[in-house]
Design a protein around this motif. Sequence first.
Motif, PDB file in Angstrom:
ATOM      1  N   ARG A 163       0.898  -1.159   0.175  1.00 15.65           N
ATOM      2  CA  ARG A 163      -0.035  -0.013   0.017  1.00 15.65           C
ATOM      3  C   ARG A 163       0.965   1.074   0.158  1.00 15.65           C
ATOM      4  N   PRO A 164       0.503   2.366  -0.810  1.00 15.66           N
ATOM      5  CA  PRO A 164       1.320   3.436  -0.794  1.00 15.66           C
ATOM      6  C   PRO A 164       1.071   4.048   0.594  1.00 15.66           C
ATOM      7  N   GLN A 165       2.003   4.854   1.050  1.00  9.54           N
ATOM      8  CA  GLN A 165       2.098   5.553   2.415  1.00  9.54           C
ATOM      9  C   GLN A 165       0.525   6.417   2.296  1.00  9.54           C
ATOM     10  N   SER A 166       0.030   6.971   1.490  1.00  4.83           N
ATOM     11  CA  SER A 166      -1.136   7.600   1.618  1.00  4.83           C
ATOM     12  C   SER A 166      -2.292   6.782   1.967  1.00  4.83           C
ATOM     13  N   ALA A 167      -2.149   5.568   1.671  1.00  6.10           N
ATOM     14  CA  ALA A 167      -3.272   4.562   1.964  1.00  6.10           C
ATOM     15  C   ALA A 167      -3.166   4.236   3.729  1.00  6.10           C
ATOM     16  N   ARG A 168      -2.081   4.562   4.226  1.00  9.45           N
ATOM     17  CA  ARG A 168      -1.906   4.163   5.716  1.00  9.45           C
ATOM     18  C   ARG A 168      -2.036   5.665   6.239  1.00  9.45           C
ATOM     19  N   HIS A 169      -1.620   6.661   6.013  1.00  5.98           N
ATOM     20  CA  HIS A 169      -1.664   7.863   6.709  1.00  5.98           C
ATOM     21  C   HIS A 169      -2.059   8.997   5.825  1.00  5.98           C
ATOM     22  N   PRO A 170      -3.177   9.805   5.993  1.00  2.85           N
ATOM     23  CA  PRO A 170      -3.620  10.571   4.949  1.00  2.85           C
ATOM     24  C   PRO A 170      -2.681  11.717   4.953  1.00  2.85           C
ATOM     25  N   THR A 171      -1.907  12.109   6.059  1.00  2.00           N
ATOM     26  CA  THR A 171      -1.032  13.124   6.067  1.00  2.00           C
ATOM     27  C   THR A 171       0.068  12.993   7.002  1.00  2.00           C
ATOM     28  N   MET A 172       1.161  13.271   6.667  1.00  2.00           N
ATOM     29  CA  MET A 172       2.423  13.263   7.282  1.00  2.00           C
ATOM     30  C   MET A 172       3.331  14.432   7.582  1.00  2.00           C
ATOM     31  N   PRO A 173       2.800  15.517   8.418  1.00  2.00           N
ATOM     32  CA  PRO A 173       3.478  16.744   8.498  1.00  2.00           C
ATOM     33  C   PRO A 173       4.694  16.616   9.651  1.00  2.00           C
ATOM     34  N   LEU A 174       5.992  17.038   8.910  1.00  2.00           N
ATOM     35  CA  LEU A 174       7.204  17.233   9.772  1.00  2.00           C
ATOM     36  C   LEU A 174       7.280  18.548   9.882  1.00  2.00           C
ATOM     37  N   VAL A 175       7.440  19.051  11.333  1.00  2.00           N
ATOM     38  CA  VAL A 175       7.628  20.491  11.484  1.00  2.00           C
ATOM     39  C   VAL A 175       8.853  20.733  12.311  1.00  2.00           C
TER      40      VAL A 175
ATOM     41  N   GLY B 282       1.268  16.708  -0.199  1.00  2.00           N
ATOM     42  CA  GLY B 282       0.581  17.683  -1.309  1.00  2.00           C
ATOM     43  C   GLY B 282      -0.693  16.741  -1.569  1.00  2.00           C
ATOM     44  N   ASN B 283      -2.026  17.548  -1.367  1.00  2.00           N
ATOM     45  CA  ASN B 283      -3.168  17.087  -1.821  1.00  2.00           C
ATOM     46  C   ASN B 283      -3.946  18.293  -2.278  1.00  2.00           C
ATOM     47  N   PRO B 284      -4.683  18.079  -3.162  1.00  2.00           N
ATOM     48  CA  PRO B 284      -5.544  19.305  -3.681  1.00  2.00           C
ATOM     49  C   PRO B 284      -6.293  20.289  -2.634  1.00  2.00           C
ATOM     50  N   GLU B 285      -6.834  19.763  -1.496  1.00  2.00           N
ATOM     51  CA  GLU B 285      -7.321  20.392  -0.356  1.00  2.00           C
ATOM     52  C   GLU B 285      -6.346  21.116   0.337  1.00  2.00           C
TER      53      GLU B 285
ATOM     54  N   GLU C  77       7.075  22.932   2.162  1.00  2.00           N
ATOM     55  CA  GLU C  77       7.203  21.876   1.125  1.00  2.00           C
ATOM     56  C   GLU C  77       6.193  20.971   0.887  1.00  2.00           C
ATOM     57  N   LEU C  78       5.239  20.904  -0.084  1.00  2.00           N
ATOM     58  CA  LEU C  78       4.418  20.052  -0.259  1.00  2.00           C
ATOM     59  C   LEU C  78       4.893  18.973  -1.362  1.00  2.00           C
ATOM     60  N   TYR C  79       4.683  17.541  -0.884  1.00  2.00           N
ATOM     61  CA  TYR C  79       5.281  16.571  -1.921  1.00  2.00           C
ATOM     62  C   TYR C  79       4.482  15.360  -2.414  1.00  2.00           C
ATOM     63  N   GLU C  80       4.838  14.839  -3.346  1.00  2.00           N
ATOM     64  CA  GLU C  80       3.951  13.786  -3.741  1.00  2.00           C
ATOM     65  C   GLU C  80       3.970  12.470  -2.763  1.00  2.00           C
ATOM     66  N   PRO C  81       2.773  12.530  -2.289  1.00  2.00           N
ATOM     67  CA  PRO C  81       2.772  11.392  -1.214  1.00  2.00           C
ATOM     68  C   PRO C  81       3.308   9.898  -1.672  1.00  2.00           C
ATOM     69  N   SER C  82       3.444   9.378  -2.755  1.00  2.00           N
ATOM     70  CA  SER C  82       3.895   8.173  -3.256  1.00  2.00           C
ATOM     71  C   SER C  82       5.368   8.004  -3.087  1.00  2.00           C
ATOM     72  N   LEU C  83       6.013   9.373  -2.677  1.00  2.00           N
ATOM     73  CA  LEU C  83       7.425   9.049  -2.764  1.00  2.00           C
ATOM     74  C   LEU C  83       7.951   9.035  -1.200  1.00  2.00           C
ATOM     75  N   GLN C  84       7.108   9.007  -0.203  1.00  2.00           N
ATOM     76  CA  GLN C  84       7.543   8.787   1.106  1.00  2.00           C
ATOM     77  C   GLN C  84       7.026   7.531   1.733  1.00  2.00           C
ATOM     78  N   PHE C  85       8.021   6.687   2.478  1.00  2.00           N
ATOM     79  CA  PHE C  85       7.922   5.818   3.169  1.00  2.00           C
ATOM     80  C   PHE C  85       8.057   5.901   4.669  1.00  2.00           C
ATOM     81  N   VAL C  86       7.502   5.298   5.470  1.00  2.00           N
ATOM     82  CA  VAL C  86       7.597   5.612   7.122  1.00  2.00           C
ATOM     83  C   VAL C  86       7.671   4.113   7.799  1.00  2.00           C
TER      84      VAL C  86
END
Length: 154
Positions: A35-47, A102-105, A134-143
């Motif tokens: 599953r892509p990261q976006s299917a597990r967590h809708p968002t993952m902000p790092l601040v 990054g997502n449209p909303e 920095e908003l990024y393409e979710p499919s590029l992140q793994f946690v």
Amino acid sequence: ALRAGLCLGGLLPAPEQRGAGRPQAAGSWSRPRCRPQSARHPTMPLVVVFAKAEDLPKFSASDLEQFLIKLFGVDPGIVQVLMLPVYDLSPDAFYVSIRAKGNPERRERMPAMLSELSAWLATRGLPAGKIRVELYEPSLQFVKSWGGGEAPPK
């Protein structure tokens, strides 16, 4: 074993080289099915908050995390806040760097979210600074998390 646990998002040897699945050409590679990261967590902000040690804010990382959970609309444990003292900083004495999916909303709401965060920081004694997002393409992140439970005693 690899597929059952952590999905690395890279290439795996073809099934016959793993000893299972339908044959592919010798030496070929296939993408893992996870599953892509976006299917597990809708968002993952790092601040990350940067300031000289003497200029670090008086609020805690936990206080900021609680505000950001509401601002980003995510579950507890999704936002990660780091407050880092630096040797020197210019031109701004206080700098916030945010990486988030990054997502449209979110892209549409970002100006309002930045205004809300700026106002929150100002009411807590930080009248000026800079926020970079920095908003990024979710499919590029793994946690991958490990361990768990409570933090060790101080």
